[in-house]
Design an enzyme around this catalytic site. Structure first.
Site, short mmCIF file in Angstrom:
data_model
loop_
_atom_site.label_atom_id
_atom_site.label_comp_id
_atom_site.label_asym_id
_atom_site.label_seq_id
_atom_site.Cartn_x
_atom_site.Cartn_y
_atom_site.Cartn_z
N CYS A 141 0.65 -1.24 -0.05
CA CYS A 141 -0.08 -0.13 0.06
C CYS A 141 1.04 1.17 0.03
CB CYS A 141 -0.79 0.04 1.15
SG CYS A 141 -1.88 -1.36 1.31
N HIS B 177 -2.70 8.18 6.13
CA HIS B 177 -2.74 6.87 5.49
C HIS B 177 -4.32 6.27 5.91
CE1 HIS B 177 -1.89 2.99 3.73
NE2 HIS B 177 -1.96 2.19 4.62
N PHE C 254 1.92 -3.55 3.75
CA PHE C 254 2.52 -5.07 4.45
C PHE C 254 4.00 -5.31 4.14
CE2 PHE C 254 -1.91 -7.39 3.65
CZ PHE C 254 -2.41 -6.64 4.52
#
Length: 415
Positions: A164, A305, A401
């Site tokens: 991401c 985020h 991740f």
């Protein structure tokens, strides 16, 4: 060699709120949600049946039909956004400047649509039914590769994949190419399309996706809210044209904002969970500020985020407090994922476009669905909607991740 100044001279977006920047930005300011019931496949038996799908997308608007059929959906988003970007920026590619224009795009998962489609054909009809375009369609670097083919860019061309944070790392890499004088302009950002049976199933099995609001999709993505229950999948693309200030001034380009800092780090902690203390996130933010030689107290806005997961939102809040101390409570912070869902590898591209528009317009977007703030997320997350605040800086961060973290610092342009 002196460090070159880098500015944003073009923006493009294809999002769940619209097929271009205008409709996306208007939707953001109007407090609209792009989260709806999934229509692209039968969701019977799925724990979640909502996502931020792109409405009424037709790649043939920008790409000849024969070519678009040989592209996965994420590449179609990339190329269509790139064509919008070139139109928006007014940048003309010539024989003289083509090798000074590069393309670096962030993609998280690549051609999941293509993989699922041809896997079904393999099982149903055997290996002879697999198209010779199968591999070229699914690989992630077809996003920047097809853009280069369409616009004629002959400079550096590659894909960055860091979950991401992919788009934000890509923007940072593109920025560095110009700062170091290796290129005059870069097409950069991110693209993603993973709203597929396997995509939704995979993230659901990890307990990452929201399953609590299937009957009220617009309420499902609620960053920093006590009732959040996971993120909502989105898709789309967000691109920027970065350009050296000299190049932009020479062609009298419209300048949206300046890019002044980039920082990256890793938690070195867990496959998917962020470091609970937020220390890794904080390090990427600090490095972006240090790169720009900007003090923490000068930052007045953050595009967070803000995934709407318990782990991210608490860790990100802690990270912001570590970097900014008491000043953290004075910063206007928003999460666009509350309206768009989480675009994974494309998130930082779209959120950077919105950050740039925040600086140009002076308006900081709100965070939708922040109705009952989590006591652990006690900063100014713009719960009451957009507000005209005229920020000088916007810090845009994304995390992924593998513990990967990336932050870009944008500044209101001053000659």
């Amino acid at each position: 060699m002196s460090r070159k100044r880098v500015v944003v001279t073009g923006i493009a977006a294809i999002t769940p709120l619209g097929l271009d920047v205008k409709n996306t930005w208007e939707g953001i300011l109007a407090g609209k949600s792009g989260i709806k019931k999934i229509t692209s496949f039968d969701t019977t038996g799925f724990d979640t049946d909502i996502a931020g799908e792109i409405p009424d997308f037709n790649p043939d608007t920008y790409i000849p039909a024969k070519q678009s059929k040989r592209m996965d959906r994420f590449t179609q988003f990339s190329v269509c956004a790139a064509m919008q970007l070139m139109e928006n920026s007014g940048y003309k590619v010539t024989d003289e400047n083509a090798d000074r224009l590069g393309v670096i795009i962030g993609v998280g998962l690549g051609g999941l649509n293509t993989i699922e489609m041809f896997h079904s054909k393999l099982l149903e009809a055997g290996p002879s039914r697999i198209s010779p375009f199968y591999i070229p369609m699914l690989i992630s670097n077809m996003s920047p590769g097809q853009i280069a083919i369409m616009v004629g860019a002959k400079g550096p061309n590659y894909v960055l994949t860091s979950a991401c944070a992919s788009a934000t790392h890509s923007i940072g890499a593109a920025y560095t190419e110009i700062v170091m004088g290796r290129c005059d302009a870069m097409i950069t950002g991110g693209a993603e399309s993973t709203i597929t049976p396997m995509g939704i199933s995979g993230f659901t099995s990890m307990k990452a996706l929201c399953t609590k609001y299937n009957d009220t999709p617009e309420k499902a993505s609620r960053p920093f809210d006590a009732e959040r229950g996971g993120f909502v999948m989105g898709e789309g693309a967000g691109l920027l044209l970065l350009e050296s200030l000299e190049s932009a001034l020479a062609r009298n380009a419209h300048i949206y904002a300046e890019v002044v800092g980039f920082g990256a780090s890793d938690d070195a902690n867990h496959m998917v969970a962020p470091l609970e203390s937020g220390a890794g996130m904080a390090l990427s933010m600090k490095r972006a500020l240090e790169d720009a030689n900007v003090a923490p107290h000068e930052i007045d806005s953050i595009n967070a985020h803000g995934t709407s997961t318990h782990a991210n939102d608490e860790a990100e809040t802690k990270a912001i407090k570590q970097v900014f101390g008491e000043h953290a409570k004075d910063i206007a912070i928003c999460s666009n994922k509350s309206q768009l869902g989480h675009l994974l590898g494309a998130a930082g591209g779209v959120e950077s476009v919105i950050s740039v528009l925040t600086l140009e317009s002076g308006t900081v977007p709100g965070t939708l669905n922040l109705e009952n703030p989590d006591p652990m997320c006690d900063l100014n997350y713009m719960a009451h909607g957009p507000k005209k605040l005229d920020p000088k800086y916007v810090l845009c961060s994304n995390f992924g991740f593998g513990g990967t973290n990336a932050s870009m610092l944008y500044k209101r342009y001053e000659a």
